[in-house]
Design an enzyme around this catalytic site. Structure first.
Site, PDB file in Angstrom:
ATOM      1  N   GLU A   1       4.919  -5.737   7.657  1.00 46.99           N
ATOM      2  CA  GLU A   1       4.026  -5.077   8.630  1.00 46.99           C
ATOM      3  C   GLU A   1       4.737  -4.676   9.838  1.00 46.99           C
ATOM      4  O   GLU A   1       4.614  -3.598  10.254  1.00 46.99           O
ATOM      5  CB  GLU A   1       2.742  -5.090   8.431  1.00 46.99           C
ATOM      6  CG  GLU A   1       1.706  -5.112   7.560  1.00 46.99           C
ATOM      7  CD  GLU A   1       1.875  -6.334   6.365  1.00 46.99           C
ATOM      8  OE1 GLU A   1       1.492  -6.268   5.158  1.00 46.99           O
ATOM      9  OE2 GLU A   1       2.506  -7.408   6.736  1.00 46.99           O
TER      10      GLU A   1
ATOM     11  N   ASP B   1      -2.245  -7.469   7.092  1.00 48.82           N
ATOM     12  CA  ASP B   1      -3.752  -7.066   6.745  1.00 48.82           C
ATOM     13  C   ASP B   1      -3.848  -7.725   5.406  1.00 48.82           C
ATOM     14  O   ASP B   1      -3.220  -8.692   5.011  1.00 48.82           O
ATOM     15  CB  ASP B   1      -3.994  -5.523   6.941  1.00 48.82           C
ATOM     16  CG  ASP B   1      -3.320  -4.789   5.907  1.00 48.82           C
ATOM     17  OD1 ASP B   1      -2.161  -5.277   5.403  1.00 48.82           O
ATOM     18  OD2 ASP B   1      -3.967  -3.900   5.606  1.00 48.82           O
TER      19      ASP B   1
ATOM     20  N   GLY C   1      -0.123  -5.056   0.469  1.00 45.93           N
ATOM     21  CA  GLY C   1      -1.062  -5.004  -0.280  1.00 45.93           C
ATOM     22  C   GLY C   1      -0.977  -5.566  -1.753  1.00 45.93           C
ATOM     23  O   GLY C   1      -2.097  -6.050  -2.197  1.00 45.93           O
TER      24      GLY C   1
ATOM     25  N   GLY D   1       0.686  -1.317  -0.025  1.00 45.67           N
ATOM     26  CA  GLY D   1       0.015  -0.059  -0.024  1.00 45.67           C
ATOM     27  C   GLY D   1       0.854   1.371   0.002  1.00 45.67           C
ATOM     28  O   GLY D   1       1.878   1.096   0.260  1.00 45.67           O
TER      29      GLY D   1
END
Length: 348
Positions: free
Chosen positions: A137, A145, A114, A66
């Site tokens: 992360e 996530d 992502g 991301g």
């Protein structure tokens, strides 16, 4: 003119999605998600589309994750754009996982965060000798996530726990062994493979252009990984690794100790809960709660600052040590969002 950040085209029954931010290793932003999601829905309903193909522009990777610099600024300013981005991104992750046609993801080069969410939930996942796949992360004060805890918790043995807590990168053999990919293909075959999809069957193209995957060094380390990462707490995991007398295990302990203490403890709890979950949707719902709690935390802003913005590589985590993280600190990440819940499981 500015190039579109996502390109769509149809050739021979193949709907191709090209992530088109090569200078940023195709880092994913909200606008890209908002373009991909409706196109995927349209192709799912289009009888002229036989399969979907996901590729990244340039040669550095499919997607580096991301757009965390945007997340950094939004978190510092107390904005809501990241919450909206994650909501729509996680809905897209679920849609990819239940896509009714072949969804072929070319996981060449860097695929992280992502990027894993866009690819590893697909039903046909291809890696190459250039693949570098990770869920990094905890190194920026965040928690895996995009369905990452679902994937990690379903890796054989404790491989996923090791990957989640150390942020270790997987090569092609590791990614297949850990359940993040299905097929190995030399990068020199990719162009011909993609062309073959437009004129023939996916199964034939896979048979022609894939090869036996390289051996996984990660899988070869299962004996000590499964032993030490089965512990109930991060402290016990680190102590076991540190006292093992195994060089790679001791390095793993050092890797873990450099990460955000609260992120580590929340990640371990997330992985254990994901392992018991009945569906990806259930896991994504919980990841959304955890992600929003992270957005309000000290460590996410500090981690991105240290690793990406100022790049001093010296984050000041708070709490500073594993021993300083209380049970209440961890439980806060799992609290209900009330009317703001993602609600994927309910609507599945």
């Amino acid at each position: 003119m500015t190039e579109p950040e996502v390109l769509f085209d149809v050739r021979g029954g193949v709907g191709r999605i090209t992530l088109n931010r090569p200078k940023a290793i195709n880092a994913l932003n909200h606008a890209m998600v908002q373009q991909i999601a409706p196109q995927l829905d349209a192709w799912a309903a289009d009888d002229d589309i036989d399969l979907v193909l996901l590729v990244g522009a340039g040669e550095r990777g499919l997607c580096a994750g991301g757009d965390i610099v945007s997340i950094y600024h939004d978190a510092k300013e107390g904005g809501s754009s990241t919450k909206d981005f994650w909501r729509e991104e996680y809905i897209l992750n679920a849609a990819i996982a239940r896509f009714s046609k072949p969804y072929v993801a070319i996981m060449d080069g860097v695929v992280m965060g992502g990027g894993v969410g866009l690819s590893a939930h697909g039903n046909t996942r291809i890696v190459t000798e250039r693949s570098k796949i990770a869920m990094p992360e905890v190194g920026i004060g965040f928690i895996p996530d995009v369905g990452g805890t679902y994937l990690l918790s379903r890796s054989p043995g404790e491989l996923g726990t090791h990957l989640g807590l150390t942020t270790a990168r997987m090569d092609a053999g590791d990614a297949i062994a850990a359940g993040f990919a299905d097929h190995y293909m030399p990068s020199g075959n990719l162009e011909k493979f993609c062309e073959a999809l437009e004129t023939g069957l996916l199964s034939d193209a896979l048979a022609e252009f894939t090869e036996e995957a390289p051996e996984s060094t990660l899988d070869a380390a299962r004996s000590w990984i499964d032993r030490f990462y089965s512990a109930d707490t991060v402290e016990e995991i680190v102590d076991g690794l540190r006292g093992s007398g195994i060089e790679d295990a001791e390095k793993a302990a050092s890797d873990i100790e450099s990460k955000s203490p609260v992120s580590l403890k929340v990640t371990l709890k997330s992985l254990r809960r994901a392992a018991a979950a009945s569906s990806l949707e259930q896991v994504l719902d919980e990841e959304y709660r955890v992600s929003l709690a992270s957005l309000d935390s000290h460590d996410l802003v500090e981690g991105i600052r240290a690793q990406v913005v100022e790049k001093d590589r010296n984050p000041k985590w708070s709490p500073a040590t594993l021993a300083d993280v209380t049970e209440a600190d961890v439980d806060r990440y799992f609290e209900s969002l009330g009317d703001s819940e993602l609600g994927l499981e309910k609507n599945a």
